[in-house]
Design a protein around this motif. Structure first.
Motif, PDB file in Angstrom:
ATOM      1  N   LYS A 285       0.830  -1.210   0.000  1.00 62.84           N
ATOM      2  CA  LYS A 285       0.000   0.000   0.000  1.00 62.84           C
ATOM      3  C   LYS A 285       0.866   1.263   0.000  1.00 62.84           C
ATOM      4  O   LYS A 285       0.581   2.222  -0.727  1.00 62.84           O
ATOM      5  CB  LYS A 285      -0.935   0.000   1.214  1.00 62.84           C
ATOM      6  CG  LYS A 285      -2.114  -0.951   1.094  1.00 62.84           C
ATOM      7  CD  LYS A 285      -3.048  -0.837   2.291  1.00 62.84           C
ATOM      8  CE  LYS A 285      -3.754   0.504   2.352  1.00 62.84           C
ATOM      9  NZ  LYS A 285      -4.746   0.565   3.444  1.00 62.84           N
ATOM     10  N   ARG A 289       0.745   3.830  -3.082  1.00 63.86           N
ATOM     11  CA  ARG A 289       0.326   5.214  -2.802  1.00 63.86           C
ATOM     12  C   ARG A 289       1.368   6.211  -3.326  1.00 63.86           C
ATOM     13  O   ARG A 289       1.011   7.242  -3.918  1.00 63.86           O
ATOM     14  CB  ARG A 289       0.127   5.403  -1.300  1.00 63.86           C
ATOM     15  CG  ARG A 289      -0.347   6.816  -0.936  1.00 63.86           C
ATOM     16  CD  ARG A 289      -0.643   6.969   0.553  1.00 63.86           C
ATOM     17  NE  ARG A 289      -1.841   6.229   0.932  1.00 63.86           N
ATOM     18  CZ  ARG A 289      -1.838   5.114   1.651  1.00 63.86           C
ATOM     19  NH1 ARG A 289      -0.682   4.599   2.075  1.00 63.86           N
ATOM     20  NH2 ARG A 289      -2.967   4.513   1.959  1.00 63.86           N
ATOM     21  N   CYS A 292       1.139   6.244  -7.230  1.00 61.14           N
ATOM     22  CA  CYS A 292      -0.075   6.922  -7.703  1.00 61.14           C
ATOM     23  C   CYS A 292      -0.008   8.436  -7.487  1.00 61.14           C
ATOM     24  O   CYS A 292      -0.649   9.199  -8.217  1.00 61.14           O
ATOM     25  CB  CYS A 292      -1.303   6.361  -6.991  1.00 61.14           C
ATOM     26  SG  CYS A 292      -1.739   4.682  -7.492  1.00 61.14           S
ATOM     27  N   HIS A 318      -7.904   4.394 -14.460  1.00 60.12           N
ATOM     28  CA  HIS A 318      -8.867   5.114 -13.613  1.00 60.12           C
ATOM     29  C   HIS A 318      -8.530   4.931 -12.134  1.00 60.12           C
ATOM     30  O   HIS A 318      -8.563   5.891 -11.356  1.00 60.12           O
ATOM     31  CB  HIS A 318     -10.290   4.608 -13.899  1.00 60.12           C
ATOM     32  CG  HIS A 318     -11.330   5.190 -12.993  1.00 60.12           C
ATOM     33  ND1 HIS A 318     -11.875   6.453 -13.175  1.00 60.12           N
ATOM     34  CD2 HIS A 318     -11.924   4.697 -11.855  1.00 60.12           C
ATOM     35  CE1 HIS A 318     -12.742   6.712 -12.218  1.00 60.12           C
ATOM     36  NE2 HIS A 318     -12.793   5.670 -11.407  1.00 60.12           N
ATOM     37  N   MET A 319      -8.172   3.706 -11.743  1.00 61.12           N
ATOM     38  CA  MET A 319      -7.826   3.445 -10.345  1.00 61.12           C
ATOM     39  C   MET A 319      -6.538   4.149  -9.947  1.00 61.12           C
ATOM     40  O   MET A 319      -6.416   4.668  -8.828  1.00 61.12           O
ATOM     41  CB  MET A 319      -7.713   1.928 -10.104  1.00 61.12           C
ATOM     42  CG  MET A 319      -9.043   1.208 -10.118  1.00 61.12           C
ATOM     43  SD  MET A 319      -8.930  -0.502  -9.515  1.00 61.12           S
ATOM     44  CE  MET A 319      -8.006  -1.270 -10.860  1.00 61.12           C
ATOM     45  N   ASN A 322      -7.267   7.957  -9.632  1.00 58.18           N
ATOM     46  CA  ASN A 322      -8.047   8.276  -8.435  1.00 58.18           C
ATOM     47  C   ASN A 322      -7.455   7.691  -7.153  1.00 58.18           C
ATOM     48  O   ASN A 322      -8.090   7.730  -6.093  1.00 58.18           O
ATOM     49  CB  ASN A 322      -9.488   7.808  -8.627  1.00 58.18           C
ATOM     50  CG  ASN A 322     -10.211   8.604  -9.696  1.00 58.18           C
ATOM     51  OD1 ASN A 322     -10.582   9.747  -9.472  1.00 58.18           O
ATOM     52  ND2 ASN A 322     -10.369   8.012 -10.866  1.00 58.18           N
ATOM     53  N   LYS A 323      -6.247   7.156  -7.284  1.00 57.37           N
ATOM     54  CA  LYS A 323      -5.483   6.660  -6.128  1.00 57.37           C
ATOM     55  C   LYS A 323      -6.282   5.647  -5.294  1.00 57.37           C
ATOM     56  O   LYS A 323      -6.407   5.776  -4.072  1.00 57.37           O
ATOM     57  CB  LYS A 323      -5.011   7.829  -5.255  1.00 57.37           C
ATOM     58  CG  LYS A 323      -4.144   8.816  -6.034  1.00 57.37           C
ATOM     59  CD  LYS A 323      -3.802  10.042  -5.234  1.00 57.37           C
ATOM     60  CE  LYS A 323      -3.058  11.056  -6.108  1.00 57.37           C
ATOM     61  NZ  LYS A 323      -2.978  12.373  -5.507  1.00 57.37           N
ATOM     62  N   CYS A 324      -6.809   4.645  -5.990  1.00 55.07           N
ATOM     63  CA  CYS A 324      -7.547   3.564  -5.319  1.00 55.07           C
ATOM     64  C   CYS A 324      -6.536   2.568  -4.749  1.00 55.07           C
ATOM     65  O   CYS A 324      -6.409   1.426  -5.223  1.00 55.07           O
ATOM     66  CB  CYS A 324      -8.504   2.896  -6.297  1.00 55.07           C
ATOM     67  SG  CYS A 324      -9.692   4.019  -7.040  1.00 55.07           S
ATOM     68  N   VAL A 325      -5.809   3.022  -3.755  1.00 54.15           N
ATOM     69  CA  VAL A 325      -4.642   2.298  -3.246  1.00 54.15           C
ATOM     70  C   VAL A 325      -4.999   0.929  -2.697  1.00 54.15           C
ATOM     71  O   VAL A 325      -4.322  -0.072  -3.004  1.00 54.15           O
ATOM     72  CB  VAL A 325      -3.923   3.144  -2.163  1.00 54.15           C
ATOM     73  CG1 VAL A 325      -2.781   2.353  -1.542  1.00 54.15           C
ATOM     74  CG2 VAL A 325      -3.406   4.439  -2.775  1.00 54.15           C
ATOM     75  N   THR A 326      -6.020   0.827  -1.898  1.00 56.89           N
ATOM     76  CA  THR A 326      -6.362  -0.452  -1.273  1.00 56.89           C
ATOM     77  C   THR A 326      -6.752  -1.495  -2.317  1.00 56.89           C
ATOM     78  O   THR A 326      -6.296  -2.642  -2.255  1.00 56.89           O
ATOM     79  CB  THR A 326      -7.511  -0.267  -0.261  1.00 56.89           C
ATOM     80  OG1 THR A 326      -7.098   0.674   0.733  1.00 56.89           O
ATOM     81  CG2 THR A 326      -7.852  -1.592   0.412  1.00 56.89           C
ATOM     82  N   ILE A 327      -7.573  -1.097  -3.280  1.00 53.96           N
ATOM     83  CA  ILE A 327      -7.978  -2.042  -4.331  1.00 53.96           C
ATOM     84  C   ILE A 327      -6.765  -2.504  -5.132  1.00 53.96           C
ATOM     85  O   ILE A 327      -6.585  -3.695  -5.394  1.00 53.96           O
ATOM     86  CB  ILE A 327      -9.018  -1.394  -5.269  1.00 53.96           C
ATOM     87  CG1 ILE A 327     -10.278  -1.044  -4.495  1.00 53.96           C
ATOM     88  CG2 ILE A 327      -9.354  -2.330  -6.428  1.00 53.96           C
ATOM     89  CD1 ILE A 327     -11.290  -0.259  -5.313  1.00 53.96           C
ATOM     90  N   LEU A 328      -5.917  -1.560  -5.512  1.00 57.06           N
ATOM     91  CA  LEU A 328      -4.714  -1.901  -6.284  1.00 57.06           C
ATOM     92  C   LEU A 328      -3.780  -2.800  -5.473  1.00 57.06           C
ATOM     93  O   LEU A 328      -3.166  -3.724  -6.018  1.00 57.06           O
ATOM     94  CB  LEU A 328      -3.989  -0.629  -6.714  1.00 57.06           C
ATOM     95  CG  LEU A 328      -4.685   0.183  -7.819  1.00 57.06           C
ATOM     96  CD1 LEU A 328      -4.091   1.586  -7.909  1.00 57.06           C
ATOM     97  CD2 LEU A 328      -4.567  -0.537  -9.158  1.00 57.06           C
TER      98      LEU A 328
END
Length: 338
Positions: A285, A289, A292, A318-319, A322-328
């Motif tokens: 993470k 982070r 991103c 898109h992820m 939008n900094k979808c850190v946990t999902i990534l």
């Protein structure tokens, strides 16, 4: 008279693969070749094997030097070649018996100064993964740069139309190289030294032939730099992206080059995430982070026509945007970005 072909083989700690590589070169159906084994300060038995091959085969020469990395080792070889044309072989790869002959045939008795072939990708154990073959095409003058080299920078937004920017299974004109003082940069400075080389070389190529050969066997080595985690990998990718986009600014392919380099940057980001897999979830993470949040990456996304990408690529970008850190991080941890 048949042209002399120089084959430069940088060697570093490849005792496991070197015999297969060299034996495949010696067994080429095209015989007017010289093979230069450049031992880049190996710490295993590779250097000794180089000497044994040089004693055994009259067209094999062995050289030993301090470790400087792949790019500068190729330069060391280039300074010592005698051939009319040169090609490069990685020492953990090998060639089918007709590989050099197919490249030479592509020269068309001197009409072409450069010949490019495809390859067969194999596992560490030699099992076939996939074949990358290109349709036969001839390119002249400015096309060599705008239509061949440009595709080496990456694919266009809408399709996979790139040509692998590697210097193996490519035949280069020695006179063109020496006349224009072309040399490799260190991969320790710029992570894709082959692309930098090609960006300089193809400015001068006037007749390039692409052939449908896949006789080069490229090994997916699990211990190679591209397959192992390195904490500075993303930073190096950004440095390379900025270097190449700046290098392309004053060329005729500037706009297209930036698009292709940006798409390649996205691919490298995904690879960086995938290589995080073996670390703790917290570490993954933190790393994702940081990536991103990189301003160069975020600006590249803003300037890119993301809507033209395929659905999975679009969702990934898109992820990142939008900094979808946990999902990534979850996707990385469970190997879903590989």
């Amino acid at each position: 008279m048949l042209p002399l072909i120089s084959v430069v083989v940088p060697v570093y700690n490849v005792e496991k693969y070197l015999t297969q590589c060299v034996e495949s070169l010696v067994a080429q159906s095209y015989k007017n070749i010289e093979i230069l084994l450049i031992d880049d300060g190996s710490r295993d038995g590779s250097g000794m094997l180089c000497d044994q091959f040089a004693k055994k085969y009259s067209n094999v020469a062995a050289y030993h030097k301090n470790n400087t990395g792949l790019g500068l080792t190729r330069n060391y070889g280039l300074e010592r070649i005698k051939g009319d044309y040169v090609t490069f072989v990685d020492s953990d790869d090998y060639l089918a018996p007709d590989a050099v002959q197919q490249l030479v045939d592509g020269l068309k008795h001197g009409e072409n100064d450069t010949v490019i072939g495809g390859f067969t990708k194999i596992t560490d154990k030699g099992e076939k993964i996939y074949v990358e073959s290109y349709p036969k095409e001839d390119f002249n003058d400015e096309e060599c740069y705008s239509k061949v080299f440009c595709k080496m920078l990456g694919s266009s937004p809408k399709e996979h139309d790139s040509i692998k920017a590697s210097v193996w299974n490519v035949l280069y004109s020695t006179s063109l190289i020496k006349r224009n003082h072309i040399s490799f940069v260190s991969e320790r400075q710029y992570i894709s030294e082959d692309i930098v080389w090609d960006s300089d070389y193809f400015k001068y190529s006037t007749n390039t032939e692409i052939i449908d050969s896949t006789s080069y066997y490229y090994r997916s080595n699990p211990t190679s730099l591209s397959k192992t985690y390195r904490p500075d990998r993303f930073e190096k990718c950004v440095v390379f992206f900025e270097y190449m986009t700046n290098k392309m600014v004053y060329t005729k392919i500037c706009d297209e080059a930036r698009l292709r380099l940006t798409k390649n940057l996205f691919i490298n980001v995904r690879s960086c995430f995938a290589l995080e897999k073996g670390r703790s979830f917290h570490e993954i993470k933190q790393s994702i982070r940081k990536i991103c949040s990189n301003l160069v990456l975020q600006e590249a996304i803003k300037a890119y026509p993301v809507s033209q990408l395929g659905i999975s690529q679009k969702v990934f970008i898109h992820m990142v945007k939008n900094k979808c850190v946990t999902i990534l991080a979850v996707l990385s941890k469970y190997g879903l970005l590989e």
